[in-house]
Scaffold this motif. Sequence first.
Motif, PDB file in Angstrom:
ATOM      1  N   ASN A   1       5.847  -9.278 -10.151  1.00  0.00           N
ATOM      2  CA  ASN A   1       6.752 -10.344  -9.743  1.00  0.00           C
ATOM      3  C   ASN A   1       7.823  -9.765  -8.809  1.00  0.00           C
ATOM      4  N   GLU A   2       7.384  -9.344  -7.628  1.00  0.00           N
ATOM      5  CA  GLU A   2       8.261  -8.639  -6.691  1.00  0.00           C
ATOM      6  C   GLU A   2       9.423  -9.535  -6.262  1.00  0.00           C
ATOM      7  N   ILE A   3      10.590  -8.936  -6.127  1.00  0.00           N
ATOM      8  CA  ILE A   3      11.771  -9.687  -5.711  1.00  0.00           C
ATOM      9  C   ILE A   3      11.870  -9.726  -4.195  1.00  0.00           C
TER      10      ILE A   3
ATOM     11  N   THR B   1       1.264  -8.676   4.352  1.00  0.00           N
ATOM     12  CA  THR B   1       0.691  -8.274   3.064  1.00  0.00           C
ATOM     13  C   THR B   1       1.277  -6.962   2.555  1.00  0.00           C
ATOM     14  N   PHE B   2       2.355  -6.478   3.179  1.00  0.00           N
ATOM     15  CA  PHE B   2       2.877  -5.170   2.766  1.00  0.00           C
ATOM     16  C   PHE B   2       3.310  -5.189   1.297  1.00  0.00           C
ATOM     17  N   ARG B   3       4.095  -6.176   0.919  1.00  0.00           N
ATOM     18  CA  ARG B   3       4.488  -6.303  -0.497  1.00  0.00           C
ATOM     19  C   ARG B   3       4.284  -7.740  -0.932  1.00  0.00           C
TER      20      ARG B   3
ATOM     21  N   GLU C   1       0.474   4.940  -0.172  1.00  0.00           N
ATOM     22  CA  GLU C   1      -0.197   5.385  -1.395  1.00  0.00           C
ATOM     23  C   GLU C   1       0.731   6.337  -2.137  1.00  0.00           C
ATOM     24  N   GLY C   2       0.726   6.264  -3.457  1.00  0.00           N
ATOM     25  CA  GLY C   2       1.495   7.220  -4.263  1.00  0.00           C
ATOM     26  C   GLY C   2       0.533   8.194  -4.919  1.00  0.00           C
ATOM     27  N   ILE C   3       0.891   9.486  -4.941  1.00  0.00           N
ATOM     28  CA  ILE C   3       0.029  10.486  -5.585  1.00  0.00           C
ATOM     29  C   ILE C   3       0.893  11.275  -6.568  1.00  0.00           C
TER      30      ILE C   3
HETATM   31  P1  ATP Z   1       6.800  -0.311  -3.230  1.00  0.00           P
HETATM   32  O1  ATP Z   1       8.085   0.050  -3.930  1.00  0.00           O
HETATM   33  O2  ATP Z   1       6.677   0.215  -1.836  1.00  0.00           O
HETATM   34  O3  ATP Z   1       6.452  -1.766  -3.286  1.00  0.00           O
HETATM   35  P2  ATP Z   1       5.587   1.118  -5.449  1.00  0.00           P
HETATM   36  O4  ATP Z   1       6.213   2.469  -5.323  1.00  0.00           O
HETATM   37  O5  ATP Z   1       6.087   0.184  -6.470  1.00  0.00           O
HETATM   38  O6  ATP Z   1       5.581   0.393  -4.008  1.00  0.00           O
HETATM   39  P3  ATP Z   1       3.175   2.090  -6.665  1.00  0.00           P
HETATM   40  O7  ATP Z   1       3.537   1.598  -7.992  1.00  0.00           O
HETATM   41  O8  ATP Z   1       3.221   3.553  -6.365  1.00  0.00           O
HETATM   42  O9  ATP Z   1       4.022   1.288  -5.565  1.00  0.00           O
HETATM   43  O10 ATP Z   1       1.738   1.493  -6.304  1.00  0.00           O
HETATM   44  C1  ATP Z   1       0.714   2.203  -5.628  1.00  0.00           C
HETATM   45  C2  ATP Z   1       0.301   1.504  -4.353  1.00  0.00           C
HETATM   46  O11 ATP Z   1      -0.044   0.150  -4.604  1.00  0.00           O
HETATM   47  C3  ATP Z   1       1.385   1.448  -3.286  1.00  0.00           C
HETATM   48  O12 ATP Z   1       1.415   2.622  -2.525  1.00  0.00           O
HETATM   49  C4  ATP Z   1       0.944   0.256  -2.454  1.00  0.00           C
HETATM   50  O13 ATP Z   1      -0.060   0.628  -1.531  1.00  0.00           O
HETATM   51  C5  ATP Z   1       0.313  -0.640  -3.497  1.00  0.00           C
HETATM   52  N1  ATP Z   1       1.299  -1.656  -3.931  1.00  0.00           N
HETATM   53  C6  ATP Z   1       2.213  -1.552  -4.910  1.00  0.00           C
HETATM   54  N2  ATP Z   1       2.927  -2.683  -5.031  1.00  0.00           N
HETATM   55  C7  ATP Z   1       2.440  -3.529  -4.101  1.00  0.00           C
HETATM   56  C8  ATP Z   1       2.749  -4.865  -3.731  1.00  0.00           C
HETATM   57  N3  ATP Z   1       3.679  -5.561  -4.374  1.00  0.00           N
HETATM   58  N4  ATP Z   1       2.047  -5.436  -2.723  1.00  0.00           N
HETATM   59  C9  ATP Z   1       1.074  -4.759  -2.076  1.00  0.00           C
HETATM   60  N5  ATP Z   1       0.737  -3.495  -2.384  1.00  0.00           N
HETATM   61  C10 ATP Z   1       1.404  -2.877  -3.393  1.00  0.00           C
END
Ligand code: ATP
Length: 456
Positions: A180-182, A188-190, A265-267
């Motif tokens: 539930n992103e704010i 489509t980025f977030r 991407e997170g690693i």
């Molecule tokens: P951000 O803070 O940039 O939204 P995050 O650090 O919460 O991302 P992670 O939890 O590391 O993201 O999730 C791993 C990957 O999943 C991210 O690198 C991204 O590619 C994808 N991702 C995460 N949240 C979203 C989102 N709300 N919409 C689209 N892709 C997402």
Amino acid sequence: MAEPGKVDMDKIASLVKRRGFLFQSSEIYGGLASCWDYGPLGVELKNNIKREWWRTNVQQRDDIVGLDASILMHPSVWTASGHVSGFADPMVDCKLCQKRWRADHLNDGRCPDCGGEVTEPRMFNLMLKTFLGPLEDDAHQVYMRPETAQGIFVNFSNILTVSRKKLPFGIAQIGKAFRNEITPGNLTFRTREFEMMEIEYFTVPGGAEELHQEWLDDRLNWYVDLGIDKEHVRLRRHGDDELAHYAQSCYDVEYLFPMGWMELEGIANRGDFDLRRHGEESGKEVSYYDELSGQHIIPYVIEPSAGVDRSALAFLTDAYTEELDEKGDLRVVLRFHPRLAPIKVAVLPLSKKETLAPLAKEIYTSVRQHFMTQYDDTQSIGRRYRRQDEIGTPFGVVVDFQSLEDNQVTIRDRDSMKQIRVPVAELVGTLQRKLDGEPLDVLPPGGSYWLGFDES
Ligand code: ATP
């Protein structure tokens, strides 16, 4: 002219809508904020990305197996994982316009929209809830998974038993996740519903750091191998203040989006946090018998966690190029890697005249058995080339009047606009080799160079 790495997001937004990569969800009802539907070309692009990821990480490795876990899981999963208590962002509300913001997205402590004063930060949990069964009470409440990873951790023992893998080994999964992103936005980025491609790669604790480094290189190279300019991706190490509750150390693969360097991407090195917590919470033994030490251990895990939608946006942005053709007209080209291109081949009869149609259709029928193919016989050949350039189709096959005599056709290359002429019998094999990276000027038996049809 668009500068690499500085493509205007509006141009991408207009192209993806115009050409049917992406539509706003429920558009005829005014749309649902930050939810998107992938159109005919978008779904191909997304499927190609997922297929490539699976091919590299599952098909081509014998130390990783796949999984497709359920989106809805037992609520205790999210207590054990720390999501119920910790998966939250500090939020503030603007006292003037009532908009809600992430506290770390403010401008000098004030509302980014109207500059108004904001409230004290409050924690806001990002998990979406729903109910299973007919009763909408706490006992029936479940969460829509905010990541696919937990489906892997809770299946660790199952997969260990059936696959009989030895450490180090991994489990890979692609699937939807919900948050539930704010502050959704930037196409489509977030978004609130998105797709993830995640690997949990398990190892003995002592091997984790070295494997983490290997995964960083592997994952960065994956994007470059699929066509992203290596100047547009980089690794960034998280500072200690940024680390998630589970992570020992974490890096982001970042891409130079139009709005700046952002996470792709997170690693993370998650240590033994997840397996240990699920062991504690479920009361079941979640461990690995290490033959070397003769002991049961809880493996450490390295987690490369990528977003399908964010990758698609990065591949689209990086592929976007504008150039002027010989006549000074603008040519927009999506220079997709052939493996990612939604349509691989366009079959184009030179003219709409009926005499050409039977052979052109026959060729279309045969080529589409092998590759995603479009048939287009409307407007001038130059216009049709441009239409295919704009959606990134690597090759056009032109059927002309001479083809009726010599049973040969031309293949036109998207990037160089050069052409070769090949016998119809060699067409599918030649296209396959070109899609696999063979230079255009390597000719099949009976093939020849071709001056080409005027692009106008
Ligand atoms: P951000 O803070 O940039 O939204 P995050 O650090 O919460 O991302 P992670 O939890 O590391 O993201 O999730 C791993 C990957 O999943 C991210 O690198 C991204 O590619 C994808 N991702 C995460 N949240 C979203 C989102 N709300 N919409 C689209 N892709 C997402």
